[in-house]
Design an enzyme around this catalytic site. Structure first.
Site, PDB file in Angstrom:
ATOM      1  CD  GLU A 105      -2.824   1.402   0.305  1.00 46.41           C
ATOM      2  OE1 GLU A 105      -2.374   1.466  -0.851  1.00 46.41           O
ATOM      3  OE2 GLU A 105      -4.008   1.597   0.592  1.00 46.41           O
ATOM      4  CG  ASP A 106      -0.974   4.818  -1.499  1.00 43.26           C
ATOM      5  OD1 ASP A 106      -1.633   4.231  -0.612  1.00 43.26           O
ATOM      6  OD2 ASP A 106      -1.500   5.608  -2.305  1.00 43.26           O
ATOM      7  CG  ASP A 109      -4.928   9.657   6.400  1.00 45.71           C
ATOM      8  OD1 ASP A 109      -4.510  10.054   7.493  1.00 45.71           O
ATOM      9  OD2 ASP A 109      -5.646  10.360   5.666  1.00 45.71           O
ATOM     10  CG  PHE A 158      -3.083  15.732   0.860  1.00 43.42           C
ATOM     11  CD1 PHE A 158      -3.987  14.737   1.203  1.00 43.42           C
ATOM     12  CD2 PHE A 158      -2.777  15.913  -0.478  1.00 43.42           C
ATOM     13  CE1 PHE A 158      -4.577  13.947   0.235  1.00 43.42           C
ATOM     14  CE2 PHE A 158      -3.359  15.130  -1.461  1.00 43.42           C
ATOM     15  CZ  PHE A 158      -4.266  14.137  -1.101  1.00 43.42           C
ATOM     16  NE  ARG A 171      -2.703   8.235  -9.608  1.00 49.33           N
ATOM     17  CZ  ARG A 171      -3.347   7.893  -8.504  1.00 49.33           C
ATOM     18  NH1 ARG A 171      -2.674   7.476  -7.449  1.00 49.33           N
ATOM     19  NH2 ARG A 171      -4.660   7.982  -8.426  1.00 49.33           N
TER      20      ARG A 171
HETATM   21  P1  IMP Z   1      -7.136   5.773   4.773  1.00 51.06           P
HETATM   22  O1  IMP Z   1      -8.321   4.868   4.520  1.00 51.06           O
HETATM   23  O2  IMP Z   1      -7.586   7.064   5.428  1.00 51.06           O
HETATM   24  O3  IMP Z   1      -6.031   5.101   5.554  1.00 51.06           O
HETATM   25  O4  IMP Z   1      -6.501   6.200   3.384  1.00 51.06           O
HETATM   26  C1  IMP Z   1      -6.993   5.705   2.187  1.00 51.06           C
HETATM   27  C2  IMP Z   1      -6.322   6.285   0.984  1.00 51.06           C
HETATM   28  O5  IMP Z   1      -6.362   7.717   1.003  1.00 51.06           O
HETATM   29  C3  IMP Z   1      -4.853   5.970   0.813  1.00 51.06           C
HETATM   30  O6  IMP Z   1      -4.604   4.679   0.311  1.00 51.06           O
HETATM   31  C4  IMP Z   1      -4.482   7.030  -0.217  1.00 51.06           C
HETATM   32  O7  IMP Z   1      -4.847   6.591  -1.506  1.00 51.06           O
HETATM   33  C5  IMP Z   1      -5.311   8.206   0.218  1.00 51.06           C
HETATM   34  N1  IMP Z   1      -4.498   9.163   0.997  1.00 51.06           N
HETATM   35  C6  IMP Z   1      -4.405   9.295   2.337  1.00 51.06           C
HETATM   36  N2  IMP Z   1      -3.543  10.276   2.671  1.00 51.06           N
HETATM   37  C7  IMP Z   1      -3.062  10.755   1.491  1.00 51.06           C
HETATM   38  C8  IMP Z   1      -2.113  11.788   1.170  1.00 51.06           C
HETATM   39  O8  IMP Z   1      -1.511  12.470   2.024  1.00 51.06           O
HETATM   40  N3  IMP Z   1      -1.890  11.992  -0.160  1.00 51.06           N
HETATM   41  C9  IMP Z   1      -2.507  11.276  -1.143  1.00 51.06           C
HETATM   42  N4  IMP Z   1      -3.393  10.301  -0.876  1.00 51.06           N
HETATM   43  C10 IMP Z   1      -3.672  10.049   0.426  1.00 51.06           C
HETATM   44 MG    MG Z   2      -4.200   3.952  -1.675  1.00 51.76          MG
END
Ligand code: IMP
Ligand code: MG
Length: 186
Positions: A105-106, A109, A158, A171
């Protein structure tokens, strides 16, 4: 490697330079190669954000046999915050039964999207299921997840680049940057 090209005007600063990313991805690959030395390894790349990270990681991993599959998900919510509602837009091509699965995963959050993914994959009967994330943003975590491998822990900002997008753009940047507040997706 530093970039001499002028930065996009939406960028506030570079958080992680390209050479530091590559160095850390190599380290993660060495650790993973060591940990899976005696087993198979099946990588699941979460599209689209983890695509750049996963291809570099896979290239550096030295412990064959390695196989790879892609899962594309869409998380609902505002552009900068997920709601936890996730839709699979491209499912896996291969079964996970009996395989040693490592989800790539990238960024984690809130953790909501990955919680959904891990539950979905666990139900498909892998022999083991682990997670590697390039970035960990713990400040906004809503659910606790086992983060088996983490590239970098970052503050509550962010970010974009190296797979992560700002409204689908940026990207392809080789580094990870912090965006100016006015550039943030709304
Ligand atoms: P989560 O469910 O809040 O943990 O995050 C889900 C998705 O939100 C991640 O897999 C990213 O694709 C996107 N995301 C969260 N934070 C960032 C950020 O700082 N930049 C870009 N995408 C983000
Ligand atoms: Mg993602």
């Amino acid at each position: 490697m530093t970039t001499s090209a002028p930065l996009d005007t939406r960028i506030e600063r570079i958080l992680i330079p390209a050479d530091e990313i590559q160095r850390r991805v190599k380290e993660l690959a060495e650790q993973i190669s060591h940990d899976y030395a005696d087993s198979d390894l099946h990588l699941i790349c979460i599209l689209k954000g983890a695509y750049f990270f996963c291809t570099d990681l896979a290239r550096y991993i030295q412990s064959p046999p390695l196989s790879l599959d892609f899962l594309a998900i869409w998380s609902y919510g505002s552009r900068t915050q997920t709601s936890g509602e996730v839709r699979v837009t491209k499912d896996l091509d291969h079964s996970l039964k009996g395989r040693n699965v490592l989800v790539v995963e990238d960024i984690i959050d809130t953790g909501l999207a990955m919680k959904y993914v891990l539950e979905l994959l666990k139900a498909r009967g892998p022999n083991s299921l682990k997670l590697v994330t390039l970035l960990d943003k713990p400040a906004r975590r809503l659910v606790q997840l086992p983060l088996d491998y983490v590239g970098f822990t970052i503050p509550n900002v962010f970010v974009a680049g190296y797979g992560l997008d700002c409204d689908q753009f940026m990207r392809n940047l080789p580094y990870i940057c912090v965006l100016k507040p006015e550039a943030l997706p709304r």
